[in-house]
Enzyme design. Sequence first.
Site, PDB file in Angstrom:
ATOM      1  N   GLN A 237     -31.402  16.613 -28.289  1.00  0.00           N
ATOM      2  CA  GLN A 237     -30.621  16.466 -29.520  1.00  0.00           C
ATOM      3  C   GLN A 237     -31.546  16.234 -30.718  1.00  0.00           C
ATOM      4  O   GLN A 237     -31.135  16.395 -31.858  1.00  0.00           O
ATOM      5  CB  GLN A 237     -29.631  15.306 -29.385  1.00  0.00           C
ATOM      6  CG  GLN A 237     -28.523  15.596 -28.384  1.00  0.00           C
ATOM      7  CD  GLN A 237     -27.503  14.481 -28.280  1.00  0.00           C
ATOM      8  OE1 GLN A 237     -27.223  14.025 -27.180  1.00  0.00           O
ATOM      9  NE2 GLN A 237     -26.912  14.045 -29.376  1.00  0.00           N
ATOM     10  N   ARG A 384     -20.701   9.924 -28.498  1.00  0.00           N
ATOM     11  CA  ARG A 384     -19.813  10.392 -29.560  1.00  0.00           C
ATOM     12  C   ARG A 384     -19.423   9.240 -30.485  1.00  0.00           C
ATOM     13  O   ARG A 384     -18.251   8.956 -30.731  1.00  0.00           O
ATOM     14  CB  ARG A 384     -18.572  11.034 -28.984  1.00  0.00           C
ATOM     15  CG  ARG A 384     -18.052  12.086 -29.949  1.00  0.00           C
ATOM     16  CD  ARG A 384     -17.009  12.934 -29.383  1.00  0.00           C
ATOM     17  NE  ARG A 384     -16.708  13.990 -30.333  1.00  0.00           N
ATOM     18  CZ  ARG A 384     -16.382  15.217 -29.982  1.00  0.00           C
ATOM     19  NH1 ARG A 384     -16.348  15.569 -28.735  1.00  0.00           N
ATOM     20  NH2 ARG A 384     -16.085  16.116 -30.883  1.00  0.00           N
ATOM     21  N   CYS A 385     -20.452   8.599 -30.989  1.00  0.00           N
ATOM     22  CA  CYS A 385     -20.228   7.395 -31.778  1.00  0.00           C
ATOM     23  C   CYS A 385     -21.495   7.133 -32.557  1.00  0.00           C
ATOM     24  O   CYS A 385     -22.568   7.486 -32.121  1.00  0.00           O
ATOM     25  CB  CYS A 385     -19.945   6.260 -30.805  1.00  0.00           C
ATOM     26  SG  CYS A 385     -20.599   4.660 -31.217  1.00  0.00           S
ATOM     27  N   GLU A 760     -17.681  12.154 -34.596  1.00  0.00           N
ATOM     28  CA  GLU A 760     -17.454  10.955 -33.788  1.00  0.00           C
ATOM     29  C   GLU A 760     -16.099  10.319 -34.055  1.00  0.00           C
ATOM     30  O   GLU A 760     -15.567   9.600 -33.219  1.00  0.00           O
ATOM     31  CB  GLU A 760     -18.536   9.904 -34.089  1.00  0.00           C
ATOM     32  CG  GLU A 760     -19.793  10.035 -33.277  1.00  0.00           C
ATOM     33  CD  GLU A 760     -20.584  11.287 -33.560  1.00  0.00           C
ATOM     34  OE1 GLU A 760     -20.343  11.904 -34.614  1.00  0.00           O
ATOM     35  OE2 GLU A 760     -21.428  11.660 -32.755  1.00  0.00           O
TER      36      GLU A 760
HETATM   37  O1  CDP Z   1     -23.812  15.420 -36.347  1.00  0.00           O
HETATM   38  P1  CDP Z   1     -22.714  16.264 -35.813  1.00  0.00           P
HETATM   39  O2  CDP Z   1     -22.923  17.731 -36.008  1.00  0.00           O
HETATM   40  O3  CDP Z   1     -22.323  15.914 -34.410  1.00  0.00           O
HETATM   41  O4  CDP Z   1     -21.376  15.845 -36.604  1.00  0.00           O
HETATM   42  P2  CDP Z   1     -20.761  16.236 -38.021  1.00  0.00           P
HETATM   43  O5  CDP Z   1     -21.731  16.046 -39.113  1.00  0.00           O
HETATM   44  O6  CDP Z   1     -19.504  15.446 -38.104  1.00  0.00           O
HETATM   45  O7  CDP Z   1     -20.425  17.777 -37.940  1.00  0.00           O
HETATM   46  C1  CDP Z   1     -19.690  18.358 -36.882  1.00  0.00           C
HETATM   47  C2  CDP Z   1     -19.186  19.730 -37.317  1.00  0.00           C
HETATM   48  O8  CDP Z   1     -18.074  19.554 -38.208  1.00  0.00           O
HETATM   49  C3  CDP Z   1     -20.235  20.541 -38.080  1.00  0.00           C
HETATM   50  O9  CDP Z   1     -20.133  21.916 -37.768  1.00  0.00           O
HETATM   51  C4  CDP Z   1     -19.853  20.289 -39.510  1.00  0.00           C
HETATM   52  O10 CDP Z   1     -20.279  21.280 -40.393  1.00  0.00           O
HETATM   53  C5  CDP Z   1     -18.324  20.198 -39.445  1.00  0.00           C
HETATM   54  N1  CDP Z   1     -17.825  19.364 -40.564  1.00  0.00           N
HETATM   55  C6  CDP Z   1     -17.096  19.942 -41.588  1.00  0.00           C
HETATM   56  O11 CDP Z   1     -16.770  21.131 -41.518  1.00  0.00           O
HETATM   57  N2  CDP Z   1     -16.729  19.171 -42.681  1.00  0.00           N
HETATM   58  C7  CDP Z   1     -17.038  17.861 -42.745  1.00  0.00           C
HETATM   59  N3  CDP Z   1     -16.704  17.113 -43.786  1.00  0.00           N
HETATM   60  C8  CDP Z   1     -17.749  17.257 -41.683  1.00  0.00           C
HETATM   61  C9  CDP Z   1     -18.139  18.042 -40.614  1.00  0.00           C
END
Ligand code: CDP
Length: 806
Positions: A237, A384-385, A760
């Site tokens: 990761q 997931r947190c 998360e």
């Molecule tokens: O770090 P991780 O990728 O697990 O989590 P995230 O930042 O929450 O993003 C997860 C997915 O959701 C990514 O493809 C982001 O681009 C999308 N996302 C989104 O479309 N709009 C947001 N405000 C937050 C996340």
Amino acid sequence: MNDLTPTREQRTAALEGMGCKRKRVEDIRFTQGRGNYVDDVKLPGMLHGDFVRSPHPHARVKSINSEEALKVPGVLAVITAETLKTVNLAWMPTLAGDVQMVLADGKVLFQNQEVAFVVATDRYAADDGINKVVVEYEPLPVVIDPFKAMDADAPVLREDLAGKTSGAHGPRKHHNHIFEWTVGDKELTDSAFKKAEVTIKEMISYHRTHPSPLETCQCVCSFDKIKGELTIYGTFQAPHVIRTVVSLIAKLPEQKIHVIAPDIGGGFGNKVGAYPGYICAAVASIVTGKPVKWVEDRIENLTATSFARDYHMTTEIAATKEGKVTGLRVHVLADHGAFDACADPSKWPAGFFNIVTGSYDFPVAHLAVDGIYTNKAPGGVAYRCSFRVTEAAYCIERAMDILAQKLNMDPAELRLKNFIKPEQFPYHSALGWEYDSGDYHTAMKKMMESTNYVALRKEQAEKRAAFKRGETRDIMGLGVSFFTEIVGAGPSKNCDILGIAMFDSCEIRMHPTGAGIARVGSKSQGQGHETTWAQIIATEIGIPADNIMVEEGNTDTAPYGLGTYGSRSTPVAGAAIAMAARKIKAKAQMIAAYKLEVHEDDLEWDIDGFRVKGLPEKTMSMKDICWAAYNSVPPGMEPGLEAVSYYDPPNMTYPFGAYLCVMDIDVDTGVYKVRRFYALDDCGTRINPMIIEGQVHGGLTEAFAIAMGQEIRYDDAGNVVTGSFMDFFMPTAVETPHWETDFTVTPSPHHPIGAKGVGESPNVGGVPAFSNAVNDAFSFLGSTHIQMPHDFWRNWRAAKELGAVA
Ligand code: CDP
């Protein structure tokens, strides 16, 4: 403008930028079985490694005899701690400032601990070799119950720490104690409790569980003796961090280490840390000069790599008779297993657990966390947190329900009464955080209206009366949860991993034809970064998302980044992407001004290019600017159009949400049915609503699993009794409830595009919603708190203990 000239709406839609439900580009290969995972990596002459593991949870290792194993056809080597000592690798540092055995050095401290590494020409031969390694153990007494770990006569687990009265996070109180971490004002909090009209106190446990990604942890290490270079393909990761860690512990120059994380089949925190398998495969490759593959099986993954949670939280709330909270006091007993291998930013031994005041305006609070060793696998990862936020959200959300019950108030009403108000943002919590933005009342009220909450409560009251009259054996629970997350680790002022600040990065390189490549320091494990990162760039620079290729996971090409976990990608890497795009746009503006023969300030941005202010027909598209960047830039300007950004966020982002679970439980069997689950999430600006929905569905399914059955359980002798998917609850489409999703939008004021993380959130908010539903169902029978997980048997047992079953 003629009929063929695209409208503004058509030009915007053609970009498929932010806000668009763009289809996931990565799914073209995933749905056709064309992904490239670590196990797909097959190098010429590749060998296979596998572990001899301890059947004992605590034992002295008297001897290891490899003679017979080495006679097995195909077996080439058996590596033990003695072998690793010759290269000073018998122990490795953990991310939490502790050290961890790579292979058993004199003793074993948990069942299935790695004892020896057998290297063979194929996996089957390695497995045959394992069965022939003879290990002589002398069993020792075990410590499994965390509440007994610090008894005066508890066995000494970590003999290597003998005489050490302090560790990475301060003084140690006992030979099985790791650290004590305190936050908040104890005196003021104690005084709030003395004055309180109403108090509650409950020991709320969040049991040990495991991220269990469908693809287990694995790697292929390939050492080139001629070049002195080590290439590692792995399920990482955080590939750059792995490269730095390998360089530091193996003493190899960092430029000679190439870490490649190909497609990853789920991570959920399990693939952040470094495991003995990586070290052993690397050493085996260096020794044999051949590539060595190590692939965990399911039992190994569940029992030996990073667990999650195992927090036992004694929680007290002080309040007025009217239900206004006046103080919060929490003591956590944190079971870290045999080594402190928690994956938290260095200075945070209990992660961001001090977000435990949640969404409520607590004037004072005090928190103390004691970390302890037991004979269990190490880990403590953010499943997931965002670093213990799930534990914190569960703690406060259960406690608020317990307080509501004591006050005889509706749990939703109690929350509305205590929410931080919109005008209080940026809000400084009693335990030290600055919440960036929020509108909790709007979200909660939307949830209540959309679910017809008042009618559901009425139905529940009728059902309870019918139950008491003996007309039904079903009880109904409404599980309210309102969570505030803290994601986007993090600002260099308080977040680092092994001394490296937790920034993230993006490099964008535009090609002459108006297409480009973006390389990012994050690493998708299924979150759809290839889709969404291109959407940010599309909106920022007016190039269609389809023309932007996104690449992650190769440390030779991607700029240094701290990787993907704890929903940090959007808050940190997402911001770096927007900032890099803005640098591209700034240079593009200079080129456009030169070509249009006007001053830069006379230009304004218009969807996909620049136009001269007041002369809308005089324009230059971004596509044309890309071409110009390679043939006619202003005098003195370097040709080309590329930019890199390293983004150090000024603050975390604080997404939030309001969830409701409606559940019916049959008291005679304990069988539950999730009748309805509504999840409203606010993650600020939404990049791709479809991907957000997918993230919420996945996170809720994991929350459902954890709350309703998923557990890593040990018996009193220290045996793991949930080592496979036969006994570790992994919900399929059959068990998984239907999810209703909703949203509000409260942008982050400090993030370049106003976005907060979301991945998360559903896990953080989902677990308390399920648990509160079960507890709410049983509350009218006289119970205050039933520990998770709430499987059928435990529900039945609760009903029996409460006298509802004969
Ligand atoms: O770090 P991780 O990728 O697990 O989590 P995230 O930042 O929450 O993003 C997860 C997915 O959701 C990514 O493809 C982001 O681009 C999308 N996302 C989104 O479309 N709009 C947001 N405000 C937050 C996340």
